[in-house]
Design an enzyme around this catalytic site. Sequence first.
Site, PDB file in Angstrom:
ATOM      1  N   CYS A 191       0.828  -1.213   0.000  1.00 42.43           N
ATOM      2  CA  CYS A 191       0.000   0.000   0.000  1.00 42.43           C
ATOM      3  C   CYS A 191       0.862   1.262   0.000  1.00 42.43           C
ATOM      4  O   CYS A 191       1.455   1.608   1.024  1.00 42.43           O
ATOM      5  CB  CYS A 191      -0.921  -0.017   1.224  1.00 42.43           C
ATOM      6  SG  CYS A 191      -1.908   1.476   1.401  1.00 42.43           S
ATOM      7  N   CYS A 230      -0.304   4.065   2.334  1.00 41.24           N
ATOM      8  CA  CYS A 230       0.017   3.836   3.753  1.00 41.24           C
ATOM      9  C   CYS A 230       1.501   4.048   4.017  1.00 41.24           C
ATOM     10  O   CYS A 230       1.877   4.656   5.024  1.00 41.24           O
ATOM     11  CB  CYS A 230      -0.303   2.396   4.165  1.00 41.24           C
ATOM     12  SG  CYS A 230      -1.810   1.715   3.490  1.00 41.24           S
ATOM     13  N   ASP A 231       2.356   3.529   3.164  1.00 38.77           N
ATOM     14  CA  ASP A 231       3.778   3.431   3.507  1.00 38.77           C
ATOM     15  C   ASP A 231       4.712   4.310   2.670  1.00 38.77           C
ATOM     16  O   ASP A 231       5.897   4.413   2.980  1.00 38.77           O
ATOM     17  CB  ASP A 231       4.236   1.960   3.373  1.00 38.77           C
ATOM     18  CG  ASP A 231       3.491   1.061   4.348  1.00 38.77           C
ATOM     19  OD1 ASP A 231       3.123   1.538   5.430  1.00 38.77           O
ATOM     20  OD2 ASP A 231       3.264  -0.115   4.019  1.00 38.77           O
TER      21      ASP A 231
END
Length: 311
Positions: free
Chosen positions: A138, A141-142
Amino acid sequence: MSEIKETARCLIIGSGPAGYTAAIYAARADLKPVMYQGMQPGGQLTITTEVENFPGYPKGITGPEMMEEFKEQAERFGTQVRGGVVTEVDLSKRPFMAKADDGKTILAEAIIIATGASAKWLGLESEKKFMGMGVSGCATCDGFFYRGQEVAIVGGGDTAAEEATYLAKLCKKVFMIHRRSELRASKAMQHKVLNTPNIEMVWDSAPEEVLGDESGVTGMRVRNVNTGESRDLVVMGVFVAIGHKPNTGIFEGQVELDEMSYVKTKPGTTQTSVEGVYACGDVQDHHYRQAITAAGTGCMAAIEAERFIGS
Ligand code: NDP
């Protein structure tokens, strides 16, 4: 195993942010929810590291810790959280029937489906080894952790294209590794990717190995499918974006699914094709796929279940 029959007002299947939020709302509405956590208790967030984009955690929190807090909050209001898997449902009549692998058969007035989706992975040993240590599923997200660095993304669809352009805004360079010489992504996304100067396409290339050491990922070895030659890309992060699959196996033939097997919901609601059955989170959303959007739809599902049961 002998069968134990139970009744429940509201059964929640799945334990990601959608399932737990539904549980918090349903429990506070006195629906005495029973939750089966499923194969991966806590859902996809338990395989990420730091979560920095969920409001209320200004210092960030790890995915597993956040899901523990969600669980605690759901239990505080009386949710029965069970570490098992629902293996079969019958939604053709009310009360709905669900069988779990702990030998219990639950007869429920309402069911909330929150079984999520699973990211597809390449299946490399090294990918598993560096999961959460440089390998991610993701970018939203990261990606932030790789600001100013060089990263690779694998895939040629709309998700990979979207994530590549997102990463390109944060990272020095993005290698986009695709196994063919043409992207599957929509023309508009292709145009965007191919016109972003810091995205370098690595065409006709199959990922062979994620390279790394005790500090995490250091590179990605890819093999050109035409020439057989291998090449090592020096990157600190590898994003795998080769698609997701919704966890809807047990709902086939029970509620309407779309052409990609996601549960169909009535726009603006979490209502499925069966009255009294609601779906929230990634199992019905292949677009946003965020913890916060999943939580939002979990809340909607519980409110709709409460109104249904009370009506
Ligand atoms: P897709 O299935 O569309 O694409 C997956 C990509 O990964 C393909 O390019 C495929 O290659 C590649 N791939 C699959 N398996 C492997 C493997 N083992 N090794 C290497 N590469 C692999 O998935 P997406 O998640 O991109 O999209 C899913 C759906 O969601 C699509 O319909 C898409 O249009 C939609 N979507 C729409 C968005 C939007 O409109 N903004 C945003 C994101 C998704 P190959 O091409 O060779 O098959």
